[in-house]
Design a protein around this motif. Sequence first.
Motif, PDB file in Angstrom:
ATOM      1  N   VAL A 278     -20.836   6.716  -8.723  1.00  0.00           N
ATOM      2  CA  VAL A 278     -19.924   6.047  -9.629  1.00  0.00           C
ATOM      3  C   VAL A 278     -18.644   5.543  -8.990  1.00  0.00           C
ATOM      4  O   VAL A 278     -17.881   4.852  -9.616  1.00  0.00           O
ATOM      5  N   LYS A 279     -18.414   5.911  -7.775  1.00  0.00           N
ATOM      6  CA  LYS A 279     -17.245   5.312  -7.140  1.00  0.00           C
ATOM      7  C   LYS A 279     -17.637   4.834  -5.755  1.00  0.00           C
ATOM      8  O   LYS A 279     -18.511   5.406  -5.122  1.00  0.00           O
ATOM      9  N   SER A 280     -16.996   3.803  -5.322  1.00  0.00           N
ATOM     10  CA  SER A 280     -17.358   3.269  -4.024  1.00  0.00           C
ATOM     11  C   SER A 280     -16.393   3.786  -2.966  1.00  0.00           C
ATOM     12  O   SER A 280     -15.293   4.138  -3.265  1.00  0.00           O
TER      13      SER A 280
ATOM     14  N   VAL B 195     -19.963  15.650 -14.868  1.00  0.00           N
ATOM     15  CA  VAL B 195     -19.646  15.789 -13.447  1.00  0.00           C
ATOM     16  C   VAL B 195     -19.133  14.472 -12.878  1.00  0.00           C
ATOM     17  O   VAL B 195     -18.157  14.444 -12.126  1.00  0.00           O
ATOM     18  N   ALA B 196     -19.756  13.377 -13.289  1.00  0.00           N
ATOM     19  CA  ALA B 196     -19.318  12.070 -12.798  1.00  0.00           C
ATOM     20  C   ALA B 196     -17.881  11.792 -13.240  1.00  0.00           C
ATOM     21  O   ALA B 196     -17.046  11.342 -12.451  1.00  0.00           O
ATOM     22  N   LEU B 197     -17.596  12.078 -14.512  1.00  0.00           N
ATOM     23  CA  LEU B 197     -16.249  11.823 -15.020  1.00  0.00           C
ATOM     24  C   LEU B 197     -15.231  12.765 -14.384  1.00  0.00           C
ATOM     25  O   LEU B 197     -14.097  12.378 -14.102  1.00  0.00           O
ATOM     26  N   LEU B 198     -15.664  14.002 -14.141  1.00  0.00           N
ATOM     27  CA  LEU B 198     -14.782  14.969 -13.494  1.00  0.00           C
ATOM     28  C   LEU B 198     -14.415  14.483 -12.096  1.00  0.00           C
ATOM     29  O   LEU B 198     -13.250  14.572 -11.674  1.00  0.00           O
ATOM     30  N   ALA B 199     -15.421  13.954 -11.392  1.00  0.00           N
ATOM     31  CA  ALA B 199     -15.158  13.401 -10.054  1.00  0.00           C
ATOM     32  C   ALA B 199     -14.141  12.271 -10.155  1.00  0.00           C
ATOM     33  O   ALA B 199     -13.222  12.163  -9.336  1.00  0.00           O
ATOM     34  N   GLY B 200     -14.281  11.433 -11.183  1.00  0.00           N
ATOM     35  CA  GLY B 200     -13.341  10.343 -11.385  1.00  0.00           C
ATOM     36  C   GLY B 200     -11.939  10.858 -11.684  1.00  0.00           C
ATOM     37  O   GLY B 200     -10.958  10.348 -11.158  1.00  0.00           O
ATOM     38  N   LEU B 201     -11.869  11.891 -12.525  1.00  0.00           N
ATOM     39  CA  LEU B 201     -10.567  12.464 -12.897  1.00  0.00           C
ATOM     40  C   LEU B 201      -9.856  13.024 -11.687  1.00  0.00           C
ATOM     41  O   LEU B 201      -8.645  12.884 -11.522  1.00  0.00           O
ATOM     42  N   LEU B 231      -9.845   5.870 -14.538  1.00  0.00           N
ATOM     43  CA  LEU B 231     -11.189   6.358 -14.848  1.00  0.00           C
ATOM     44  C   LEU B 231     -12.120   5.241 -15.313  1.00  0.00           C
ATOM     45  O   LEU B 231     -13.344   5.375 -15.257  1.00  0.00           O
ATOM     46  N   LYS B 232     -11.542   4.140 -15.749  1.00  0.00           N
ATOM     47  CA  LYS B 232     -12.324   3.100 -16.421  1.00  0.00           C
ATOM     48  C   LYS B 232     -13.555   2.605 -15.638  1.00  0.00           C
ATOM     49  O   LYS B 232     -14.637   2.518 -16.213  1.00  0.00           O
ATOM     50  N   PRO B 233     -13.391   2.290 -14.349  1.00  0.00           N
ATOM     51  CA  PRO B 233     -14.578   1.820 -13.618  1.00  0.00           C
ATOM     52  C   PRO B 233     -15.691   2.858 -13.591  1.00  0.00           C
ATOM     53  O   PRO B 233     -16.869   2.529 -13.801  1.00  0.00           O
ATOM     54  N   VAL B 234     -15.325   4.118 -13.363  1.00  0.00           N
ATOM     55  CA  VAL B 234     -16.313   5.202 -13.361  1.00  0.00           C
ATOM     56  C   VAL B 234     -16.979   5.291 -14.726  1.00  0.00           C
ATOM     57  O   VAL B 234     -18.199   5.409 -14.841  1.00  0.00           O
ATOM     58  N   ALA B 235     -16.159   5.221 -15.773  1.00  0.00           N
ATOM     59  CA  ALA B 235     -16.678   5.347 -17.132  1.00  0.00           C
ATOM     60  C   ALA B 235     -17.665   4.231 -17.439  1.00  0.00           C
ATOM     61  O   ALA B 235     -18.743   4.468 -17.998  1.00  0.00           O
ATOM     62  N   LEU B 236     -17.301   3.020 -17.035  1.00  0.00           N
ATOM     63  CA  LEU B 236     -18.171   1.867 -17.286  1.00  0.00           C
ATOM     64  C   LEU B 236     -19.497   2.036 -16.555  1.00  0.00           C
ATOM     65  O   LEU B 236     -20.583   1.835 -17.125  1.00  0.00           O
ATOM     66  N   ALA B 237     -19.421   2.456 -15.278  1.00  0.00           N
ATOM     67  CA  ALA B 237     -20.637   2.600 -14.475  1.00  0.00           C
ATOM     68  C   ALA B 237     -21.549   3.681 -15.036  1.00  0.00           C
ATOM     69  O   ALA B 237     -22.755   3.462 -15.213  1.00  0.00           O
ATOM     70  N   ILE B 238     -21.002   4.841 -15.356  1.00  0.00           N
ATOM     71  CA  ILE B 238     -21.853   5.941 -15.797  1.00  0.00           C
ATOM     72  C   ILE B 238     -22.446   5.647 -17.167  1.00  0.00           C
ATOM     73  O   ILE B 238     -23.589   6.006 -17.455  1.00  0.00           O
ATOM     74  N   ALA B 301     -26.092  -5.277 -14.564  1.00  0.00           N
ATOM     75  CA  ALA B 301     -24.996  -6.153 -14.156  1.00  0.00           C
ATOM     76  C   ALA B 301     -23.659  -5.488 -14.475  1.00  0.00           C
ATOM     77  O   ALA B 301     -22.735  -5.487 -13.665  1.00  0.00           O
ATOM     78  N   LEU B 302     -23.574  -4.888 -15.675  1.00  0.00           N
ATOM     79  CA  LEU B 302     -22.356  -4.179 -16.066  1.00  0.00           C
ATOM     80  C   LEU B 302     -22.034  -3.059 -15.086  1.00  0.00           C
ATOM     81  O   LEU B 302     -20.891  -2.865 -14.686  1.00  0.00           O
ATOM     82  N   TYR B 303     -23.086  -2.324 -14.715  1.00  0.00           N
ATOM     83  CA  TYR B 303     -22.918  -1.204 -13.800  1.00  0.00           C
ATOM     84  C   TYR B 303     -22.357  -1.686 -12.463  1.00  0.00           C
ATOM     85  O   TYR B 303     -21.420  -1.122 -11.921  1.00  0.00           O
ATOM     86  N   LEU B 304     -22.941  -2.782 -11.959  1.00  0.00           N
ATOM     87  CA  LEU B 304     -22.495  -3.293 -10.667  1.00  0.00           C
ATOM     88  C   LEU B 304     -21.050  -3.783 -10.741  1.00  0.00           C
ATOM     89  O   LEU B 304     -20.263  -3.540  -9.844  1.00  0.00           O
ATOM     90  N   VAL B 305     -20.702  -4.434 -11.856  1.00  0.00           N
ATOM     91  CA  VAL B 305     -19.322  -4.875 -12.036  1.00  0.00           C
ATOM     92  C   VAL B 305     -18.397  -3.662 -12.012  1.00  0.00           C
ATOM     93  O   VAL B 305     -17.355  -3.664 -11.358  1.00  0.00           O
TER      94      VAL B 305
END
Lengths: 280, 314
Positions: A278-280, B195-201, B231-238, B301-305
Motif C-alpha cells: 500500500v505504500k511505495s 495492518v495496512a492502515l496501521l502501517a500507514g498511520l 493516510l489517504k493514498p493508503v486508504a484508497l489503495a487498500i 486503475a484506482l488502486y494504481l492511482v
Amino acid sequence: MTALRTSRSGRAGQYLALLCYLVFLAFPFLWLISTAFKPPRELGSLHPTWIPEDPTLDNFRQAFDEQPLLQAAANSLIAALAAALIAVVIATPMAYVMARHRSKLSTAATGWVVVSQAFPFVLVIIPLFLILKNLHLINTLFGLIMVYVVWALPFALWMLVGYVRAVPRELEEAAAVDGAGRLRTLVSVTAPLLAPGIVATALFAFITAWNEFFFALVLLKTPEKQTLPVVLTHFLGAEGAADLGPLAAAAFLATLPSLVIFAIIQKRITGGMLAGAVKS
Amino acid sequence: MASAAPRSGEPGPSRPRPGKPRPVRHLDHGAWFLVLPALIPILVLSVGPLLYGISLAFTDSQAGRTEPTEWIGTLNFQDLAHDTLFWDSFRIGLLWAVGVSVPQFVLALGLALLLNQNLRFRWLTRALAIIPWAMPEVVVAIMWRLVYNPDAGILNETIRDLGLGDGRDWLTGLATALPAVIVVGIWAGMPQTTVALLAGLQNTPYELHEAAALDGAGAWRRFRTVTWPALKPVALAITALNFIWNFNSFALVYVLTNGGPGGRTRLPMLFAYEEAFRYGQFGYAAAMGCVMVAVISVMLALYLVGRLKGGDEK
C-alpha cells in the motif's frame, strides 16, 4: 507514534471500543472451539451454552471416522509443501534479478504480479482445467501443485524482491572485489542474509496453499485425492443437515497448522508484505 | 486467502537505499539463467491460460463435446447481455463488494487508530487479529455457520437471552442472507485492512501531531488535518484492493450459502463456477469472467492511482 495526552473519559471510551473489537474478533472462534467439545445432547439443546457442561473428545474421533481426514491432511501437506518449496526455489533467483537490475523484464514482471492479483480465477481455471485434462492431470496432486506454484509465484516474487533490496549492495561488491564470481557471491554472501526472508516466504506460500479451496474443488474429483478444505465441506452434507460436533472438530483441527505458522511469521509478513502493498 | 499486490516503487528518498537497483537495459546471459526457472512456468501456466481463457469467451467451448469447438464471435456476450440471472448476480456481487469493503474500512480504521495508541491489551487484539487471517476460508465459513445456526447457534441464543425475540434462520432467510454473509466477509478481511492502515498511520510524522496539538487542535481536527491527508493514498489503495478481492471471492459464500436462498447471495464467481463446472458451458463462463474483468479494471486503475500518489507524498 505514541499517544498524545488523552482525557480520562476519552481513555475509557478507547478501552470500551477495544473491548468491542476483541469480542467481535474472538467470539466466532471461541464458539467453534466450544462446539467441537460438546456431546450430542448439548448440541441438540435449544439453549446452547458457552462452556460445554460435559466436554468430550468424541467429536474428534467421529470426525476421523466419517471422513478420510488423515488422507486429506496428507494430501494438503504434500501439495502445500511441494508448492512452497518449488515456488521459493524458482522465485528467489528471479527476485534477485528483479531487485538488482532495472530492465523491461522487471517492469513486465511487476505488472504481471499486480494484474494476477486482480483477475477472477474462473478466467484462469477453465483453460487450466482443459490443459490439465489433456495432459491427464485432472484429479492428481501433481496437477494441483503445478497450479499452486504459479499461483504462489506473484507474492513470493514480491516478498523476495523486498528482502533482496534490504541486503546492502556493498557487501556483494566487496565480494566481487575479492574476486568472487556472480554465482559464488550469490551463494556465499547474499543467500545467507536472505535466508530468513526465504523461510518466511516459503511458510507464507505453504499457508496459502494449505488454505486454498477453489482450485482444489475444481481439479480434484475423488475423496482420496482431495485436500482438507474440500473434504471439510463433505461434513456439511445436504442442505444444512450437518453433524455439528464432528464438523466443528474437523474445522478446528484444519486451522491449527496455519495458526501456528502464522503466529511465527506474522511480524515478518505484516512488516514487509502489507506495508509494500500500500505504500511505495 | 488473497494476497496483496507487490511493491514496484523504490523506498522513499528519506530512507537509505542499500539495494537500489542499478539501471541496466539488457539482461546478460547469467541473469537470464536466473530468471528462466520462474519465467517459463509463469508464461506457460499463467499468462498463456489467461489469454486462452479470454479467447474461450468467443467460442462455443463445452464440456464433453465431441465435435471441435467453434469460433462464434461475440455471441456469448450477446447472450450474456440478456441473461437476467447473470445481471442479478452481478448486482449482488457489487452490493457484496461495497457492503464488505466500506464497513470493513471504517471498522479497520477505528481499530488501527486504537492500536496506534498506548493502550493495554493492544497485544491481545493484535494476536486475535491473526485468527481470521490465518484460517482457511472454508473454516471461517463453517465457523460462522455454527454461529448463525438457528437452534444451536450462539447468535440466536444471545438474542433470546436479551429478550429480543426468537432469533431467525439468518443464512436461509431471503432478507437476511446477504447481510449475514457480508458480516462474515467484513470479519474475515479485517486484519489485512487493519495492518495496512496501521502501517500507514505509523508513517505519519509524530511531530506534526505535536505541533497541531500545541496549536490547540482537538482529536478530530488532528485526524482531519494531519492523519487523514497522510493516510489517504493508503486508504484508497487498500479499499480498491479489498473491492477487487471481494468481487472475486468464492469460497466464503460457497460454503456459507452456496448462493442461496433463491440466488440472493449468488456472487458472479459462484455463477460462473456453476456454469462452467456443473453445466459445462466453458465459453459462456469465460465470457462472464471477461465482463467481471471490466469492473475490476476500474478498481485496479484506482488502486494504481492511489499507489502513485502515495509515492509522491513522501
